[in-house]
Write a protein that holds these residues in place. Structure first.
Motif, PDB file in Angstrom:
ATOM      1  N   MET A 146       0.840  -1.187   0.000  1.00 56.36           N
ATOM      2  CA  MET A 146       0.000   0.000   0.000  1.00 56.36           C
ATOM      3  C   MET A 146       0.878   1.241   0.000  1.00 56.36           C
ATOM      4  N   SER A 147       0.593   2.159  -0.926  1.00 56.27           N
ATOM      5  CA  SER A 147       1.419   3.351  -1.081  1.00 56.27           C
ATOM      6  C   SER A 147       0.601   4.500  -1.636  1.00 56.27           C
ATOM      7  N   LYS A 148       0.799   5.688  -1.066  1.00 52.92           N
ATOM      8  CA  LYS A 148       0.095   6.879  -1.562  1.00 52.92           C
ATOM      9  C   LYS A 148       0.485   7.156  -3.011  1.00 52.92           C
ATOM     10  N   SER A 149       1.790   7.003  -3.306  1.00 59.62           N
ATOM     11  CA  SER A 149       2.277   7.335  -4.644  1.00 59.62           C
ATOM     12  C   SER A 149       1.742   6.396  -5.711  1.00 59.62           C
ATOM     13  N   LEU A 150       1.365   5.190  -5.328  1.00 62.85           N
ATOM     14  CA  LEU A 150       0.842   4.220  -6.291  1.00 62.85           C
ATOM     15  C   LEU A 150      -0.678   4.299  -6.428  1.00 62.85           C
ATOM     16  N   GLY A 151      -1.295   5.124  -5.602  1.00 61.99           N
ATOM     17  CA  GLY A 151      -2.734   5.313  -5.702  1.00 61.99           C
ATOM     18  C   GLY A 151      -3.552   4.096  -5.315  1.00 61.99           C
ATOM     19  N   ASN A 152      -2.988   3.240  -4.465  1.00 61.48           N
ATOM     20  CA  ASN A 152      -3.708   2.020  -4.085  1.00 61.48           C
ATOM     21  C   ASN A 152      -3.906   1.923  -2.577  1.00 61.48           C
ATOM     22  N   SER A 153      -3.999   3.089  -1.934  1.00 61.51           N
ATOM     23  CA  SER A 153      -4.096   3.105  -0.482  1.00 61.51           C
ATOM     24  C   SER A 153      -5.461   3.555   0.013  1.00 61.51           C
ATOM     25  N   LEU A 154      -5.679   3.352   1.289  1.00 61.62           N
ATOM     26  CA  LEU A 154      -6.902   3.783   1.962  1.00 61.62           C
ATOM     27  C   LEU A 154      -6.467   4.546   3.205  1.00 61.62           C
ATOM     28  N   THR A 155      -6.681   5.853   3.225  1.00 65.23           N
ATOM     29  CA  THR A 155      -6.183   6.684   4.313  1.00 65.23           C
ATOM     30  C   THR A 155      -6.965   6.458   5.599  1.00 65.23           C
ATOM     31  N   LEU A 156      -6.333   6.835   6.712  1.00 66.67           N
ATOM     32  CA  LEU A 156      -6.975   6.670   8.014  1.00 66.67           C
ATOM     33  C   LEU A 156      -8.169   7.594   8.170  1.00 66.67           C
ATOM     34  N   GLY A 157      -8.162   8.700   7.431  1.00 63.98           N
ATOM     35  CA  GLY A 157      -9.286   9.637   7.509  1.00 63.98           C
ATOM     36  C   GLY A 157     -10.313   9.427   6.416  1.00 63.98           C
ATOM     37  N   ALA A 158     -10.260   8.283   5.752  1.00 68.81           N
ATOM     38  CA  ALA A 158     -11.169   8.011   4.637  1.00 68.81           C
ATOM     39  C   ALA A 158     -12.625   8.097   5.076  1.00 68.81           C
ATOM     40  N   SER A 159     -13.448   8.660   4.206  1.00 67.03           N
ATOM     41  CA  SER A 159     -14.880   8.750   4.494  1.00 67.03           C
ATOM     42  C   SER A 159     -15.517   7.372   4.340  1.00 67.03           C
ATOM     43  N   SER A 160     -16.754   7.269   4.805  1.00 66.37           N
ATOM     44  CA  SER A 160     -17.485   6.012   4.675  1.00 66.37           C
ATOM     45  C   SER A 160     -17.608   5.611   3.205  1.00 66.37           C
ATOM     46  N   ASP A 161     -17.875   6.599   2.350  1.00 61.10           N
ATOM     47  CA  ASP A 161     -17.993   6.313   0.914  1.00 61.10           C
ATOM     48  C   ASP A 161     -16.657   5.892   0.316  1.00 61.10           C
ATOM     49  N   ASP A 162     -15.566   6.501   0.773  1.00 64.23           N
ATOM     50  CA  ASP A 162     -14.238   6.131   0.292  1.00 64.23           C
ATOM     51  C   ASP A 162     -13.933   4.670   0.616  1.00 64.23           C
ATOM     52  N   ILE A 163     -14.312   4.258   1.810  1.00 61.21           N
ATOM     53  CA  ILE A 163     -14.065   2.880   2.231  1.00 61.21           C
ATOM     54  C   ILE A 163     -14.862   1.919   1.350  1.00 61.21           C
ATOM     55  N   THR A 164     -16.134   2.251   1.134  1.00 58.19           N
ATOM     56  CA  THR A 164     -16.987   1.404   0.286  1.00 58.19           C
ATOM     57  C   THR A 164     -16.398   1.270  -1.107  1.00 58.19           C
ATOM     58  N   LYS A 165     -15.994   2.386  -1.681  1.00 55.63           N
ATOM     59  CA  LYS A 165     -15.424   2.388  -3.028  1.00 55.63           C
ATOM     60  C   LYS A 165     -14.141   1.566  -3.091  1.00 55.63           C
ATOM     61  N   ALA A 166     -13.275   1.719  -2.080  1.00 54.25           N
ATOM     62  CA  ALA A 166     -11.999   1.003  -2.069  1.00 54.25           C
ATOM     63  C   ALA A 166     -12.203  -0.506  -1.972  1.00 54.25           C
ATOM     64  N   VAL A 167     -13.130  -0.916  -1.118  1.00 55.82           N
ATOM     65  CA  VAL A 167     -13.371  -2.354  -0.953  1.00 55.82           C
ATOM     66  C   VAL A 167     -13.941  -2.948  -2.234  1.00 55.82           C
ATOM     67  N   LYS A 168     -14.831  -2.227  -2.892  1.00 53.06           N
ATOM     68  CA  LYS A 168     -15.395  -2.726  -4.149  1.00 53.06           C
ATOM     69  C   LYS A 168     -14.317  -2.915  -5.212  1.00 53.06           C
ATOM     70  N   MET A 169     -13.277  -2.108  -5.165  1.00 56.54           N
ATOM     71  CA  MET A 169     -12.205  -2.175  -6.153  1.00 56.54           C
ATOM     72  C   MET A 169     -11.150  -3.231  -5.823  1.00 56.54           C
ATOM     73  N   MET A 170     -11.225  -3.837  -4.651  1.00 58.26           N
ATOM     74  CA  MET A 170     -10.167  -4.737  -4.194  1.00 58.26           C
ATOM     75  C   MET A 170      -9.996  -5.955  -5.093  1.00 58.26           C
ATOM     76  N   TYR A 171      -8.759  -6.298  -5.282  1.00 56.12           N
ATOM     77  CA  TYR A 171      -8.383  -7.454  -6.093  1.00 56.12           C
ATOM     78  C   TYR A 171      -8.732  -8.740  -5.348  1.00 56.12           C
ATOM     79  N   THR A 172      -9.371  -9.660  -6.043  1.00 55.27           N
ATOM     80  CA  THR A 172      -9.699 -10.952  -5.432  1.00 55.27           C
ATOM     81  C   THR A 172      -9.041 -12.067  -6.253  1.00 55.27           C
ATOM     82  N   ASP A 173      -9.813 -13.012  -6.732  1.00 53.09           N
ATOM     83  CA  ASP A 173      -9.305 -14.080  -7.592  1.00 53.09           C
ATOM     84  C   ASP A 173      -9.879 -13.863  -8.987  1.00 53.09           C
ATOM     85  N   PRO A 174      -9.036 -13.521  -9.971  1.00 53.98           N
ATOM     86  CA  PRO A 174      -9.542 -13.225 -11.320  1.00 53.98           C
ATOM     87  C   PRO A 174     -10.210 -14.412 -11.995  1.00 53.98           C
TER      88      PRO A 174
END
Length: 340
Positions: A205-233
């Motif tokens: 996880m890295s800010k520069s790579l754009g694949n992080s979830l900040t500690l101050g993330a909003s509820s919507d940010d968390i929802t969006k990030a989880v939906k984008m998470m890589y699983t098993d293709p």
């Protein structure tokens, strides 16, 4: 190494580059430990704005603005300024002076062999166009650590070469003055290795790579990030057996869900088929929402009073300078360059 090995006689020095708010990777790798460590040792937390400039020259506001942001993250997760000293690196002039002396103890070839530096250079695509400040930042880090005579430095496993190089500088300096002035330190590596993959599953996880979830993330940010998470293709249908290795959702559940039996049950169900990605993602989202909601609320409360936060940093910086001035004086006297 467990935090249980730290005692009240230990001095801890750790910190974060001020290039953006902290994220879940920091929380897993270090922040939780720092909250615990502040009750059992003397802890200094460095806001590394000078180090951040090694690859952000010309982007000054990105660095300076995030001094406050990182401080907010520290305080929001439970760092207590009455127990831990939080200070701003660039406001401690003893550090660059020590750095200038230490540079004479390190060769360019040794810096080029540092595995951490090699990896960072590759990550940033510097090739041979490497800023000198970036190449020498292991020496600057040695100054940061030794100035406080830190005995323990919490780091990720990838940062161990930095600690080794710090101790090389310490030994070389002590040998050069034939006195034990500086103190060697040891790395404190969290049992989880201090690494959390990004939501894309391709790197840490890295800010520069754009694949992080900040500690101050909003509820919507968390929802969006989880939906984008890589699983098993290859898990194309709910009935298909799925793979949990490399599946970011299960990696996060291993870290953030204390119900080990429940996670094991979900893994088994996923592996034999019949469990959809959407189900495990919703379950993970519940865990992350519960974890980050109180941190976000505390952060927003603190952010409403930035002057109070900066006052904490000012007091911490003044306290840090008391120690660094003492170490610098000892170093200069040992070198024989105190003239008046």
């Amino acid at each position: 190494m467990s935090t249980n090995t730290v005692t009240s006689s230990d001095i801890i020095l750790t910190g974060d580059r001020t290039t953006g708010p902290l994220h879940l990777g920091h929380f897993v790798g270090s922040l939780r430990n720092r909250v615990m460590l502040q009750d059992v040792c003397k802890q200094y937390l460095l806001l590394a704005d000078t180090q951040a400039l090694t690859d952000n020259m010309g982007n000054y506001t990105k660095v300076s603005d995030n001094v406050l942001q990182v401080a907010l993250d520290y305080l929001a997760v439970g760092i207590d300024p009455a127990k831990s000293t939080i200070f701003i690196q660039s406001l401690v002039p003893e550090l660059p002076e020590l750095f200038s002396y230490y540079l004479n103890l390190v060769t360019v070839s040794r810096l080029e062999r540092n595995p951490t530096i090699k990896d960072e250079i590759k990550l940033r695509g510097f090739e041979r166009d490497i800023p000198a400040g970036f190449m020498t930042y292991p020496v600057a880090q040695a100054a940061d650590i030794s100035a406080f005579k830190a005995t323990v430095v919490p780091v990720g496993a990838d940062q161990i070469p930095m600690i080794e190089q710090t101790n090389e500088v310490v030994r070389k300096f002590n040998a050069s003055v034939n006195q034990e002035i500086l103190v060697e330190c040891r790395a404190l590596v969290p049992e989880n290795g201090a690494r959390l993959p990004g939501i894309d599953g391709k790197a840490k996880m890295s800010k520069s790579l754009g694949n992080s979830l900040t500690l101050g993330a909003s509820s919507d940010d968390i929802t969006k990030a989880v939906k984008m998470m890589y699983t098993d293709p290859n898990h194309l249908r709910v009935a298909d057996p799925g793979q949990v290795e490399g599946n970011v959702v299960f990696t996060y559940l291993d870290v953030f869900d204390t119900d080990i039996e429940k996670v094991a049950e979900l893994k088994a169900h996923y592996q034999r088929g019949g469990l959809g990605d959407s189900v495990i993602k919703r379950y993970l989202e519940e865990k992350l929402q519960a974890l980050l909601a109180p941190i976000r609320a505390r952060r927003e409360e603190l952010a409403a009073h930035p002057d109070q936060v900066m006052a904490i940093l000012k007091a911490g910086t003044e306290k840090a300078r008391e120690q660094t001035a003492k170490t610098l004086d000892e170093v200069k006297r040992a070198m024989g360059i105190v003239y008046f």
